[in-house]
Design a protein around this motif. Sequence first.
Motif, PDB file in Angstrom:
ATOM      1  N   PHE A 150      -9.681  -5.659  -4.872  1.00  0.00           N
ATOM      2  CA  PHE A 150      -9.435  -4.816  -3.688  1.00  0.00           C
ATOM      3  C   PHE A 150      -8.949  -5.677  -2.521  1.00  0.00           C
ATOM      4  O   PHE A 150      -7.979  -5.335  -1.839  1.00  0.00           O
ATOM      5  CB  PHE A 150     -10.718  -4.065  -3.303  1.00  0.00           C
ATOM      6  N   GLN A 151      -9.618  -6.821  -2.332  1.00  0.00           N
ATOM      7  CA  GLN A 151      -9.216  -7.722  -1.251  1.00  0.00           C
ATOM      8  C   GLN A 151      -7.784  -8.216  -1.462  1.00  0.00           C
ATOM      9  O   GLN A 151      -6.990  -8.283  -0.525  1.00  0.00           O
ATOM     10  CB  GLN A 151     -10.199  -8.912  -1.200  1.00  0.00           C
ATOM     11  N   ARG A 202      -5.419  -6.710  -2.996  1.00  0.00           N
ATOM     12  CA  ARG A 202      -4.463  -5.614  -2.740  1.00  0.00           C
ATOM     13  C   ARG A 202      -4.278  -5.397  -1.246  1.00  0.00           C
ATOM     14  O   ARG A 202      -3.186  -5.084  -0.797  1.00  0.00           O
ATOM     15  CB  ARG A 202      -4.951  -4.328  -3.406  1.00  0.00           C
ATOM     16  N   LEU A 203      -5.381  -5.547  -0.493  1.00  0.00           N
ATOM     17  CA  LEU A 203      -5.261  -5.412   0.966  1.00  0.00           C
ATOM     18  C   LEU A 203      -4.266  -6.432   1.502  1.00  0.00           C
ATOM     19  O   LEU A 203      -3.539  -6.170   2.451  1.00  0.00           O
ATOM     20  CB  LEU A 203      -6.614  -5.648   1.641  1.00  0.00           C
ATOM     21  N   TYR A 204      -4.264  -7.619   0.878  1.00  0.00           N
ATOM     22  CA  TYR A 204      -3.393  -8.707   1.354  1.00  0.00           C
ATOM     23  C   TYR A 204      -2.090  -8.774   0.557  1.00  0.00           C
ATOM     24  O   TYR A 204      -1.344  -9.738   0.669  1.00  0.00           O
ATOM     25  CB  TYR A 204      -4.148 -10.047   1.311  1.00  0.00           C
ATOM     26  N   LYS A 205      -1.872  -7.747  -0.268  1.00  0.00           N
ATOM     27  CA  LYS A 205      -0.612  -7.607  -1.026  1.00  0.00           C
ATOM     28  C   LYS A 205      -0.301  -8.832  -1.883  1.00  0.00           C
ATOM     29  O   LYS A 205       0.833  -9.315  -1.953  1.00  0.00           O
ATOM     30  CB  LYS A 205       0.556  -7.306  -0.075  1.00  0.00           C
ATOM     31  N   THR A 262      -4.496   1.826  -2.172  1.00  0.00           N
ATOM     32  CA  THR A 262      -5.586   0.842  -2.293  1.00  0.00           C
ATOM     33  C   THR A 262      -6.837   1.384  -1.607  1.00  0.00           C
ATOM     34  O   THR A 262      -7.935   1.351  -2.170  1.00  0.00           O
ATOM     35  CB  THR A 262      -5.162  -0.492  -1.640  1.00  0.00           C
ATOM     36  N   ARG A 281     -13.743  -5.661   8.120  1.00  0.00           N
ATOM     37  CA  ARG A 281     -12.932  -6.472   7.193  1.00  0.00           C
ATOM     38  C   ARG A 281     -11.576  -5.816   6.931  1.00  0.00           C
ATOM     39  O   ARG A 281     -10.551  -6.494   6.857  1.00  0.00           O
ATOM     40  CB  ARG A 281     -13.702  -6.654   5.873  1.00  0.00           C
ATOM     41  N   ALA A 288      -7.495  -6.920   8.163  1.00  0.00           N
ATOM     42  CA  ALA A 288      -6.584  -7.213   7.037  1.00  0.00           C
ATOM     43  C   ALA A 288      -5.180  -6.732   7.421  1.00  0.00           C
ATOM     44  O   ALA A 288      -5.033  -5.883   8.300  1.00  0.00           O
ATOM     45  CB  ALA A 288      -7.073  -6.483   5.784  1.00  0.00           C
ATOM     46  N   PRO A 289      -4.159  -7.291   6.760  1.00  0.00           N
ATOM     47  CA  PRO A 289      -2.792  -6.880   7.106  1.00  0.00           C
ATOM     48  C   PRO A 289      -2.447  -5.503   6.544  1.00  0.00           C
ATOM     49  O   PRO A 289      -1.603  -5.359   5.661  1.00  0.00           O
ATOM     50  CB  PRO A 289      -1.925  -7.981   6.485  1.00  0.00           C
ATOM     51  N   VAL A 290      -3.143  -4.508   7.022  1.00  0.00           N
ATOM     52  CA  VAL A 290      -2.943  -3.129   6.558  1.00  0.00           C
ATOM     53  C   VAL A 290      -2.673  -2.270   7.795  1.00  0.00           C
ATOM     54  O   VAL A 290      -3.363  -2.402   8.802  1.00  0.00           O
ATOM     55  CB  VAL A 290      -4.222  -2.602   5.852  1.00  0.00           C
TER      56      VAL A 290
END
Lengths: 316, 251
Positions: free
Chosen positions: A100-101, A103-106, B5, B86, B90-92
């Motif tokens: 998951f982490q 994916r958040l950071y692509k 995601t 968190r 994040a870059p979201v």
Amino acid sequence: MYAIEVNKVVKKYKNGVQALDRLSLSVQKGQIFSLLGQNGAGKSTLIRILTTYLQPTAGEVTMLGKDIYSEAAAIRSEIACVSQHISIDTHLSLEENMIFQSRLYKIPKAAAQKRMEKLIADFDLSKYRKYPVSSYSGGVKRRLDIALNMMSNPHILFLDEPTVGMDIQSRMAMWDMMRKIRDDFGTTIFLTTHYLEEADQLSDAICIMKGGKEAIQGSPDTLKSILRQSVIQVKFADSKDAQKYLPLLQQHQPAQTFSIRNASVLCNSSDEHPSMADLMSFLLEYHIPLLGIEILQPTLEDVFLRLTQDGREGCA
Amino acid sequence: MSVFTILYRNIKWRFHNSFTIIVTILQPLLWLVLYSAVASQTMQGTGIVNYTGFILPGLIILVSFSACSSGGIMNYMMKADGSFYRILIAPVRRTSIVLGQLLEAVLCTFLEVFIMGAISLLFSVEIAADIGAILLAILLVFLGAFFISGMAYGISLILPNEVVYETVMNAIVLPLFFLSTALFPAGGMDGILGVIVNLNPFTHIINALRSLLLNGTLATRELLFVFILYLVMGGISFSWALHRLNRETAL
């Protein structure tokens, strides 16, 4: 090159509380940097600004050469933050948390899988893969928390009191892990801690904050040397002897400050070697029975207490 | 991609906390099974053939309220366990964070609506809708749930804790539910009560769903009105939720 540069940053919350008051500090790339300060000194606010969660009211902040006001989105892909409270998702498995982490950071799937395997091995998490995350002990949860924050291969890792509440063995294991992150992954670590021993053992640089601004910044040795004062300790057999001979010592060196700690007399001296020689000859000449005499170097705790005491702020 | 995601993570959360599905569907089910059985006898003179079928559209909206409100609870849990922070650093995109969470609430609504629909068939409810009408009804449920979940998301970021949030949501949901055509037809109502029921946007979506599901038709004009109304309300609701999320970091 600096990983973090903070210049005269002010943070005033909308409720009127001023948390940061023209704070300036700089962190070099690849360092372990510790931020120390009493509760309410502004440490958490600073971390929240550096992690792009809050915007400062005034001042300049540059992270990896990028401006925090205009390039916050770009900065986010290069940093990660392990909060004081463990932030793993207990409804996800160990692997799901890490994926998951990523994916958040692509992070591309194949790279994420490879990195996950490496981190699981490096952080000694293999044996916990099959168990639900909610059943992990606090120490293992913390390890997973750090490991998943390393999934994005951050250039800067923020750790907010990472060893709080840990026993000494877990804390020492965590210190090894932080050194490993710095040395093996080349990550700059910015940590806050209340444990001065931890800052002393780990840090390449330390900043002590007081009242929303920096009181001092430098390496642990530099910080200790700024007191420019050592303590000569004369040990006696018991406290009665210490009490008995204190007036004699004070009479002999009236310019110095003497005090008693347990069975020892302490002499605060700015010029320890001549004072010690003089004290030794005096003690021998008068046959004063002592167990020993030594020079105590100031500890980081002494520096911290000196700098954070009200009205005795200092800066080197 | 980040939307999916966040959505996937939230779906995992939902199934891990599957009691939230049971709790949120329980009350509408009790209305469907018990209330309809009791009240159908008093509704005999009103021309309603199957009262369970009559209240089904209203209960679809009620179950949307329940499921979407529990989506707001997720914010409190995420704040407590640190993942809220968190994700925000994040870059979201903030829009992806909000959208991922709202869509999870909408999917949960669909799951619960499906369960309710299946149970209603056991009570001789006859769905007269063809596939086209069912698709339109699905679109309406989506728009309704999206609007409600956006409001619930925004409200959860204003109120300090879960207890206050639950209290406020109940205080909003129950008047909206009772002052609509969920349980009775609007035909006989006049005066101030009739005006209030007519001003309640849920009256219109319930009427539209009822017409689509039980009659299989709906006048184009009415259909367009409800679609445009809920598109606008959904847009406002999403923008407000996004605004509230941005305010979280503007302390």
